[in-house]
Design an enzyme around this catalytic site. Sequence first.
Site, mmCIF file in Angstrom:
data_model
loop_
_atom_site.group_PDB
_atom_site.id
_atom_site.type_symbol
_atom_site.label_atom_id
_atom_site.label_comp_id
_atom_site.label_asym_id
_atom_site.label_seq_id
_atom_site.Cartn_x
_atom_site.Cartn_y
_atom_site.Cartn_z
ATOM 1 N N ASP A 1 -1.110 -6.106 9.182
ATOM 2 C CA ASP A 1 -1.835 -4.691 9.230
ATOM 3 C C ASP A 1 -3.195 -5.246 7.906
ATOM 4 O O ASP A 1 -3.297 -6.057 7.153
ATOM 5 C CB ASP A 1 -1.199 -3.932 8.012
ATOM 6 C CG ASP A 1 -2.409 -2.363 6.966
ATOM 7 O OD1 ASP A 1 -3.258 -2.639 7.715
ATOM 8 O OD2 ASP A 1 -2.183 -2.217 6.497
ATOM 9 N N LYS B 1 -13.343 -0.928 5.028
ATOM 10 C CA LYS B 1 -13.756 -1.794 4.332
ATOM 11 C C LYS B 1 -15.116 -2.575 4.656
ATOM 12 O O LYS B 1 -15.987 -2.671 3.489
ATOM 13 C CB LYS B 1 -13.027 -2.775 3.105
ATOM 14 C CG LYS B 1 -11.624 -2.141 3.541
ATOM 15 C CD LYS B 1 -11.573 -0.725 1.796
ATOM 16 C CE LYS B 1 -10.142 0.072 1.188
ATOM 17 N NZ LYS B 1 -9.793 0.375 2.398
ATOM 18 N N TRP C 1 0.749 -1.479 0.026
ATOM 19 C CA TRP C 1 -0.069 0.388 0.265
ATOM 20 C C TRP C 1 0.678 0.738 -0.135
ATOM 21 O O TRP C 1 1.656 1.050 0.952
ATOM 22 C CB TRP C 1 -0.909 -0.189 0.956
ATOM 23 C CG TRP C 1 -2.045 1.153 1.329
ATOM 24 C CD1 TRP C 1 -2.481 1.784 0.301
ATOM 25 C CD2 TRP C 1 -2.052 1.492 2.727
ATOM 26 N NE1 TRP C 1 -3.007 2.676 1.560
ATOM 27 C CE2 TRP C 1 -3.114 2.799 1.897
ATOM 28 C CE3 TRP C 1 -1.311 1.622 3.927
ATOM 29 C CZ2 TRP C 1 -3.745 3.475 3.526
ATOM 30 C CZ3 TRP C 1 -1.720 2.564 4.916
ATOM 31 C CH2 TRP C 1 -2.797 3.248 4.275
#
Length: 434
Positions: A254, A290, A190
């Site tokens: 993560d 999300k 990311w």
Amino acid sequence: MISLASATPSALLSVQETLKGKTRLGSGCVSTLFNKEKGKPSIKKKSCGRISMTVAVNVSRFEGIVMAPPDPIHGFSEAFRADVDVKKLSLGVGAYRTEELQPYVLDVVKKAENLMLERGENKEYLSMEGLAAFNKVTAELLFGADNPVIEQQRVATVQGLSGTGSLRLAAALIERYFPGAKVLISSPTWGNHMNIFNDARVPWSEYRYYDPKTVGLDFEGMISDIKAAPEGSFVLLHGCAHNPTEKNHIPFFDVAYQGFASGSLDADASSVRLFAERGMELLVAQSYSKNLGLYAERIGAINVVCSSTDAAARVKSQLKRIARPMYSSPPVHGARIVANVVGDPALFNEWKVEMEMMAGRIKNVRQKLFDCLSAKDKSGKDWSFILKQIGMFSFTGLNKTQSDNMTNKWHVYMTKDGRISLAGLSLAKCEYLC
């Protein structure tokens, strides 16, 4: 003589322009610049016959600040909005869209918010660690309510500003209590990971992860790089169940998509739970952007699994201490939504159904993309890597030049490394993308 030295800069310039318009200056005008203290306006004095003008020349204290480069993701989001082509596709931002490519607010979120209104809950400050009810359910959701690390109170959980803020808290903890320790980040990763550790002044390096030849995982390269890393490094993982504890490395997960990748909350947490079951100390950043669609609520957590209850209490105290000057206390709205949904059996079951629906739509798009590409491409290329990948995104194998061409010629907005968000694609648009 007209002296303007005590006037404001705007007034000085205004009077100067007025005088210029009404006074004919002779050829004997003399200009003198008087230097003042650094950062303060310079004084410019102009004498012309009987008229003397003193004008402040403003020099900004921020003159040395350069223009920041555009963010690679938010930058092309702006370009997408400005694009008037009806065929345009936005496949860069990781945000769920319906089949009609519209933002989606979960029904269970609306119900949780209605509960908050019915209860008449206030907007008082939270403590530095966040909402206690949220911290309890988020740790249980991640590790399992009956996990020994929960029962023995060996997890230090602090509410953070979504995944980014939670990672930033952890980075500050590493910088403060593990000076010089390096964080290993997958290549690619990311885009904000590097920014977070740079900002916290934590050194990092990359380990091999993506193999462009197979458009898959370079497992051997990854393990080799982890073994070669300095002892005591933190290895940032994306939910893959490999063991980075050689040489006293510390796993750092993560978790941004629990339940969203496979449709199962337990399956997507299995790698974290595996490490915890082996008695390892580890860090886990969580986000509800999300899986609950709470993008703008900025709700997440940092969890630190410790070897003892005492160590967990001390770690938690220091995380709170770090949060205090950073943002003081986290926002309450998103925390209450999560606490209501996860903490209520009926709402929790409704959430799982909605999450399976969202994950299922993405799986259908993934299958359609594979079928369509396989049918159109007569070169014999194997597109099965699309089906082997899971979750919201897919690596297409396109390079930077090809990705730029997709945007410039075909109005398909994607990151330069060839990654696309399948959540921003519909079954109807697969044909055009292929």
